[in-house]
Design an enzyme around this catalytic site. Sequence first.
Site, PDB file in Angstrom:
ATOM      1  N   GLU A 123      -6.568  -0.565   6.960  1.00 21.97           N
ATOM      2  CA  GLU A 123      -5.759  -0.567   8.181  1.00 21.97           C
ATOM      3  C   GLU A 123      -6.547  -0.127   9.426  1.00 21.97           C
ATOM      4  OE1 GLU A 123      -2.001   1.406   7.634  1.00 21.97           O
ATOM      5  OE2 GLU A 123      -1.325  -0.074   6.151  1.00 21.97           O
ATOM      6  N   GLU A 218      -0.097  -2.953  -0.418  1.00 25.70           N
ATOM      7  CA  GLU A 218       0.904  -1.899  -0.271  1.00 25.70           C
ATOM      8  C   GLU A 218       2.245  -2.522   0.081  1.00 25.70           C
ATOM      9  OE1 GLU A 218       0.143   1.355   2.415  1.00 25.70           O
ATOM     10  OE2 GLU A 218      -1.991   1.440   1.906  1.00 25.70           O
TER      11      GLU A 218
END
Length: 286
Positions: A123, A218
């Site tokens: 991320e 995720e």
Amino acid sequence: MRFSTTIAAVAAATLPFASAFHQGFNVAATNLDGSCKTTAQWKTAFQKLHNLPQQISKVRLYASSDCNTLANAVPAAISTNTKILVGVWTEDQAHYTAEKNALEAAIKAHGSDWILAISVGSEDLYRGDTDANTLANQIYDVKGMVHQWNNKKVGHVDTWTAWVDGANQAVIAASDFLGMDGYPYFQNAAIADAASVFWDSVQATQNVAGGKPVWVTETGWPVSGPNSGAAVPSVANAKKYWNQVACQAFKEIPIFWYAYQDFGASPSFGIFGKGGKKIYDLAACP
């Protein structure tokens, strides 16, 4: 939009390094008290996942050097026949170097059969911590380092919103696979709409992947914490999201559920609570 079986077939066709869709969990390196997991504690975690009805044998770990993650986790993975999606943090040069050194040391000590794949960064693009060209060069750097030992695939994990940002095309070009994080909860979706919101994000990422495999690295629904728009955390809603999304995703795309445990987090997505017992039932999928 529902993720169709046709799209699933395309995903399978673009996944030459897997004989089936990977079913995994995200597992953190720390315990309830903040201490680092020992090899014995990693083994306990891996065994708990193996003992689920889904017999989970794949895990995603976030780091290589932090908390001596690979030094402690790899022996446990080998002893339980668990494969690891390895994380390599990229933030600041000293940390990045330590992460690469820890990965190299683990491969030299234990070979590479325990490696499922390698994610360079997590991320970073979403947070704006780096630019696409810098991250792409780090992916190529790790590829060059591990190539002498194995042909494991190297990619990156980021939010689906980062992947569909055209400014990040260089990272797609550098990656062997795209690790996609998608949470309908953070998109303020009601639980009744969560499955369609999730599959829309998968489809959007597939659309920009250029035929490269997309892994869901995720997703999950919180059991506790604040509401996010129409999204309400609860054990009942987390169970609904598992039934609606995980059971279907396991048939259609590689996926790593979030999370094995996340002590003290708010919102909290953990499947196993403080006492090591499941917070909600993960009955075998139909």
